[in-house]
Design a protein around this motif. Structure first.
Motif: not given
Length: 233
Positions: A195-211
């Motif tokens: 789960l940590e890896g999936w969240i990092a994948l989104v954040r590393d792309a410069g996106l904000t985790v919104a949901d």
């Protein structure tokens, strides 16, 4: 599913060969409703797109095109579907001649993100992010979003697929749960992320985790992980 080590990482060409070998069987399994969890997960991804209010959508890894068809006909979205399998793109075009379907590999998209068109209100990756190109692909997808646009990822939930080995690494899917009698599926490697890896994948792309949502079945078993990243800059 069995575990593979990092040294067993397949090439993109080999992965493409294996998915192409399974393309006809996969389309048949879906058309026959063999994947019971799809009743919930299909609805989950449709709801996520509607919740975001997207009008223009890019479906990465569109497969045989079911999501493109549903979003186009039911939600009135303008949708482009992209997949690396010529057989699945062919099936999508036959089922929906008016649809915009393009044959492109993930490597093609990473090399030239502008070739996918857009910008889009939403980029959807529905059970189609299983290899080593994930970081580069998510970054390329983020670049094709409008300001405020959303990357919507649905994938296997890591807690229900870890098989007592909660570490990043290659696994193998043999499709035994959905194969019909007499069918011969090619086993396909896929990359497991926590789960940590999936969240990092989104954040590393410069996106904000919104949901972040966890669709479940009637018995409260985890079916998938649904993660939304929003372009805020």
């Amino acid at each position: 599913m069995s575990k593979r080590t990092e040294t067993d990482a397949p090439t993109e060409h080999r992965l493409a060969e294996l998915w192409e070998a399974n393309a006809g069987l996969w389309a048949r399994a879906l058309s026959e409703g063999r994947i019971a969890s799809r009743r919930q997960t299909d609805g989950a991804i449709l709801t996520a797109v509607a919740r975001h209010g997207a009008r223009t959508v890019l479906d990465l890894g569109c497969g045989e095109g079911w999501l493109v068809r549903r979003l186009s006909s039911e939600a009135g979205c303008r949708v482009t579907g992209i997949d690396g399998s010529p057989a699945l793109i062919g099936a999508a075009r036959r089922a929906h001649p008016a649809g915009d379907y393009r044959h492109m590999t993930y490597a093609d998209i990473v090399a030239a993100p502008e070739a996918v068109g857009g910008p889009y209100d939403a980029v959807v990756v529905n059970f189609a992010l299983f290899d080593h190109l994930a970081h580069d692909l998510v970054a390329a997808a983020a670049a094709r979003l409008t300001f405020g646009g959303a990357l919507i990822v649905q994938t296997l939930h890591p807690w229900s697929t870890a098989a007592d080995d909660y570490r990043h690494g290659w696994r193998v899917e043999n499709f035994a749960d959905i194969a019909a009698e007499g069918e011969s599926w090619a086993p396909v490697p896929w990359y497991f992320r926590t789960l940590e890896g999936w969240i990092a994948l989104v954040r590393d792309a410069g996106l904000t985790v919104a949901d972040l949502r966890e669709p479940r079945d009637a018995e409260e078993r985890l079916l998938s992980l649904l993660l939304v990243g929003r372009r805020t800059r």
